[in-house]
Motif scaffolding. Sequence first.
Motif, PDB file in Angstrom:
ATOM      1  N   ALA A  90       0.935   0.313   0.539  1.00  0.00           N
ATOM      2  CA  ALA A  90       1.837   1.106   1.381  1.00  0.00           C
ATOM      3  C   ALA A  90       3.130   1.424   0.641  1.00  0.00           C
ATOM      4  CB  ALA A  90       2.133   0.352   2.675  1.00  0.00           C
ATOM      5  N   HIS A  91       3.678   0.445  -0.056  1.00  0.00           N
ATOM      6  CA  HIS A  91       4.918   0.667  -0.810  1.00  0.00           C
ATOM      7  C   HIS A  91       4.679   1.687  -1.933  1.00  0.00           C
ATOM      8  CE1 HIS A  91       7.836  -2.076   0.913  1.00  0.00           C
ATOM      9  NE2 HIS A  91       6.885  -2.997   1.012  1.00  0.00           N
ATOM     10  N   TYR A  92       3.544   1.587  -2.601  1.00  0.00           N
ATOM     11  CA  TYR A  92       3.239   2.517  -3.691  1.00  0.00           C
ATOM     12  C   TYR A  92       3.133   3.943  -3.156  1.00  0.00           C
ATOM     13  CZ  TYR A  92       0.928   4.743  -7.634  1.00  0.00           C
ATOM     14  OH  TYR A  92       0.622   5.592  -8.667  1.00  0.00           O
ATOM     15  N   ILE A  93       2.436   4.113  -2.034  1.00  0.00           N
ATOM     16  CA  ILE A  93       2.282   5.447  -1.445  1.00  0.00           C
ATOM     17  C   ILE A  93       3.634   5.992  -0.992  1.00  0.00           C
ATOM     18  CG2 ILE A  93       1.318   6.719   0.522  1.00  0.00           C
ATOM     19  CD1 ILE A  93      -1.149   4.907   0.283  1.00  0.00           C
ATOM     20  N   THR A  94       4.464   5.130  -0.409  1.00  0.00           N
ATOM     21  CA  THR A  94       5.801   5.549   0.021  1.00  0.00           C
ATOM     22  C   THR A  94       6.613   6.072  -1.158  1.00  0.00           C
ATOM     23  OG1 THR A  94       5.780   3.904   1.795  1.00  0.00           O
ATOM     24  CG2 THR A  94       7.921   4.800   1.183  1.00  0.00           C
ATOM     25  N   ASP A  95       6.510   5.386  -2.298  1.00  0.00           N
ATOM     26  CA  ASP A  95       7.207   5.839  -3.510  1.00  0.00           C
ATOM     27  C   ASP A  95       6.683   7.204  -3.962  1.00  0.00           C
ATOM     28  OD1 ASP A  95       8.711   3.543  -3.519  1.00  0.00           O
ATOM     29  OD2 ASP A  95       7.480   2.506  -5.017  1.00  0.00           O
ATOM     30  N   GLN A  96       5.370   7.400  -3.859  1.00  0.00           N
ATOM     31  CA  GLN A  96       4.764   8.671  -4.261  1.00  0.00           C
ATOM     32  C   GLN A  96       5.231   9.825  -3.373  1.00  0.00           C
ATOM     33  OE1 GLN A  96       2.396   9.092  -7.012  1.00  0.00           O
ATOM     34  NE2 GLN A  96       3.466   7.171  -7.411  1.00  0.00           N
ATOM     35  N   MET A  97       5.536   9.497  -2.120  1.00  0.00           N
ATOM     36  CA  MET A  97       5.935  10.523  -1.152  1.00  0.00           C
ATOM     37  C   MET A  97       7.448  10.760  -1.096  1.00  0.00           C
ATOM     38  SD  MET A  97       3.145  11.577   0.179  1.00  0.00           S
ATOM     39  CE  MET A  97       1.631  11.068  -0.630  1.00  0.00           C
TER      40      MET A  97
END
Length: 202
Positions: free
Chosen positions: A156-163
Amino acid sequence: MSKSIAGPEIERLIQLLAKVPGLGPRSARRAALHLIKKKEQLFEPLTAAMAEAVEKVRVCSVCGNVDTIDPCTICIDPRRDAATLIVVEDVADLWALERAAAMNVRYHVLGGTLSPLDGIGPDDLNISGLVSRVAEGGISEIILAVNATVEGQTTAHYITDQMADMGVKVTRLAHGVPVGGELDYLDEGTLAAALKSRTAFD
């Protein structure tokens, strides 16, 4: 070494059934025996259904769901809110959320979670597909409906960074999902409450 109690065909059936999640060797033997006893009423129709599924079931090229058409029924449904995307780890989680019927939106299946210890990185998941869908425009909110595990939260944290620079609101499930819990094992009421009480991911 265990003694064979049946012919090789039956033994192979038992061994294959034992590979199904939730079925150990004993449960597989009981299931195989039940199928054999109910050959005409259950075994033959099940065999036909499985053969048809092998031939017709495919993975949706848009979201990663499984269906008999591509894009899947959910992706082509015009009644769904195309601006909201629920991101899940697995198809089982998608099905669980659909059973809850809390939101009429679309989904994105990651195919797992980030797990460096198991050698699973971003390239092993369908994260690039998610980024591409958001980049195409039309999506205003992403709901991260990943399991409340260390791997789920890392993902979730990785995806948040991507977004971060894509102008999309990122939220996550809130009340109702216990830490360490998995979506497929939760009841529909709990899932519905979690979706309605979602909060911003930080």
